[in-house]
Scaffold this motif. Structure first.
Motif, short mmCIF file in Angstrom:
data_model
loop_
_atom_site.label_atom_id
_atom_site.label_comp_id
_atom_site.label_asym_id
_atom_site.label_seq_id
_atom_site.Cartn_x
_atom_site.Cartn_y
_atom_site.Cartn_z
N PRO A 73 0.83 -1.21 0.00
CA PRO A 73 0.00 0.00 0.00
C PRO A 73 0.86 1.26 0.00
CG PRO A 73 0.10 -0.89 2.21
CD PRO A 73 0.84 -1.87 1.31
N ILE A 74 0.27 2.34 -0.44
CA ILE A 74 0.94 3.64 -0.36
C ILE A 74 0.13 4.51 0.58
CG2 ILE A 74 1.61 5.69 -1.67
CD1 ILE A 74 1.99 3.87 -4.12
N THR A 75 0.82 5.12 1.53
CA THR A 75 0.16 6.02 2.47
C THR A 75 0.77 7.41 2.34
OG1 THR A 75 1.68 5.39 4.25
CG2 THR A 75 -0.41 4.21 4.14
N GLU A 76 -0.04 8.40 2.69
CA GLU A 76 0.44 9.78 2.75
C GLU A 76 0.05 10.30 4.12
OE1 GLU A 76 0.73 12.66 -0.81
OE2 GLU A 76 -1.20 13.03 0.14
N GLY A 77 1.02 10.52 5.00
CA GLY A 77 0.69 10.78 6.40
C GLY A 77 0.01 9.55 6.97
N ASN A 78 -1.17 9.73 7.57
CA ASN A 78 -1.93 8.59 8.11
C ASN A 78 -2.97 8.07 7.12
OD1 ASN A 78 -0.58 8.60 10.55
ND2 ASN A 78 -1.99 10.07 11.47
N LYS A 79 -3.00 8.65 5.92
CA LYS A 79 -4.08 8.33 4.97
C LYS A 79 -3.63 7.25 3.99
CE LYS A 79 -5.17 11.34 1.82
NZ LYS A 79 -5.62 12.57 1.16
N LYS A 89 -8.03 8.42 18.47
CA LYS A 89 -9.27 9.16 18.22
C LYS A 89 -9.99 8.66 16.96
CE LYS A 89 -7.83 13.31 20.67
NZ LYS A 89 -7.45 14.73 20.59
N ILE A 90 -9.21 8.16 15.97
CA ILE A 90 -9.86 7.69 14.74
C ILE A 90 -10.73 6.47 15.04
CG2 ILE A 90 -9.45 6.74 12.43
CD1 ILE A 90 -6.85 8.36 12.34
N TYR A 91 -10.18 5.53 15.83
CA TYR A 91 -10.96 4.34 16.22
C TYR A 91 -12.20 4.76 17.01
CZ TYR A 91 -12.21 -0.08 18.47
OH TYR A 91 -12.89 -1.18 18.92
N GLU A 92 -12.01 5.68 17.93
CA GLU A 92 -13.13 6.15 18.77
C GLU A 92 -14.25 6.73 17.89
OE1 GLU A 92 -11.66 8.55 21.98
OE2 GLU A 92 -13.63 9.44 22.29
N ALA A 93 -13.85 7.50 16.87
CA ALA A 93 -14.85 8.11 15.97
C ALA A 93 -15.55 7.04 15.14
CB ALA A 93 -14.16 9.13 15.06
#
Length: 398
Positions: free
Chosen positions: A241-247, A385-389
């Motif tokens: 995979p390719i990520t940019e920052g956390n995306k 916070k991402i999991y929480e959301a």
């Protein structure tokens, strides 16, 4: 007694790396169904609890797996019983029982140990609420597959009986929420932050910082906006995979059925011939490879070299395809996973030349960190916070 655990769960083809309540457990990812306990004499429960994961026997009553008694992990591997494993390139992780059984077993084992440490006693019943992040190989990860895998965990409650000699502890495991993400993507969290949520520092970056003359106080903040082509080499698959920052950049999701497991499968017949055994499991070969003092280590190395070269060439081909698709707009190629350790002497020189040619930096994660990058990333992700959301959104949708 009730607990709430955060679980980061990397259920690999060869090894199970799982953070339960912040504790890292690493076990061969195998089990075997058995008809009864192996002990004829009374065992002291206290003598078993300290190293419970190495002698783990559970009875599972779950809507998501075949009910029965199981030896888990190392205890199964050493038992001589017929092993259940995930077949490289054949089994779909979200369809088979092994990840469910072994995950339940390890969560229940930590619950028993936690009670013993805190209460100095052994209760008959424990209940555990679980928030969990886990992964599927990119080649298997679809919306339908991840939803099915999540449902199998959340379909509980799952009742797990942990056997401490002839004493039994019943652990009810309830998954409050489970999120399945593509393999490799959690690693962006592990690259940037440590267990305390600070920018990661330390010898994980020494070679990288030295090779590229980066500043002395180099840390994980370097990667917060970088475009990274991951190369997560497992037993049965390699993810690119390719990520940019956390995306995660969805247009570049790619995986291939190459990895150390294929090389081991190819080498296994010759290895068994050299050590005069008619058959031995892939996990035994892996254990021999990890132990330089094992009497068969040099024979394992000898039989594995040529099959590993074949797998490394296939992986380089897939990396080139990803670079072409991304028009070389990649800052760092980051290589990790259990297979990266076995392949380093072959793959690193190939990648170094490729990276110099394309003006890209190479971060080949050191062996002591390579295996647990996904599990560490999942542990950080499930507490974030991402999991929480995502959990909040899923609860509102019901």
């Amino acid at each position: 007694m009730q607990f709430h655990f955060f679980v980061g769960n990397d259920n690999g083809n060869s090894e199970h790396d799982i953070f339960v309540d912040g504790r890292l457990i690493q076990q061969p990812n195998v089990n075997c169904a058995v008809d009864g306990l192996p002990w004829s004499e009374e065992q002291s429960p206290e003598s078993i609890i300290k190293n419970l994961q190495d002698q783990l026997i559970v009875t599972i009553d779950s809507p998501s797996a075949r009910p029965g008694m199981y030896f888990i992990g190392k205890f199964a591997l050493d038992s001589g019983e017929l092993l259940d494993t995930m077949q490289v390139g054949i089994d779909y992780k979200y369809d088979v029982d092994l990840p469910i059984v072994n995950t339940l077993g390890q969560i229940a084992s930590v619950a028993v140990q936690k009670v013993f440490e805190e209460e100095k006693g052994i209760p008959e019943n424990i209940e555990v609420q679980v928030d969990m992040a886990t992964v599927l190989p990119i080649t298997q990860h679809t919306d339908e597959a991840s939803a099915k895998f999540e449902r199998r965990f959340m379909a509980g409650p799952h009742n797990v009986t942990v056997h401490l000699g002839k004493m039994r502890v019943t652990v009810k495991v309830i998954f409050d929420f489970t999120k399945v993400v593509p393999e490799a993507t959690p690693v962006t969290f592990a690259l940037q932050k440590d267990e305390e949520g600070n920018w990661r520092e330390g010898d994980i970056f020494n070679e990288f910082a030295q090779n590229y003359s980066l500043q002395e106080n180099f840390n994980g903040s370097y990667f917060k906006d970088k475009r990274i082509l991951h190369t997560d080499i497992g037993d049965g698959s390699t993810e690119y995979p390719i990520t940019e920052g956390n995306k995660l950049l969805r247009q570049f999701v790619h995986g291939s059925n190459h990895g150390a497991g294929y090389a081991i499968e190819e080498a296994l017949d010759e290895f068994n011939r050299l050590i005069h055994l008619p058959d031995s499991p892939r996990q035994f070969f892996s254990d021999v490879m990890k132990n330089p003092n094992h009497k068969y280590h040099s024979k394992a190395i000898k039989t594995l070299r040529r099959p590993l070269e074949g797998q490394a060439k296939q992986i380089i081909t897939n990396i080139r395809k990803q670079l072409t698709k991304a028009r070389n707009e990649i800052d760092v190629i980051c290589v990790y996973g259990g297979g990266s350790i076995l392949m380093r002497s072959i793959l690193h020189p190939m990648l170094k030349d490729l990276c110099e040619e394309r003006e890209i930096k190479l971060l080949y994660i050191p062996p002591q960190y390579a295996v647990t990058m996904n599990a560490k990333g999942l542990d950080a992700f499930v507490r974030g916070k991402i999991y929480e959301a995502l959990k909040e959104r899923a609860k509102q949708a019901v």
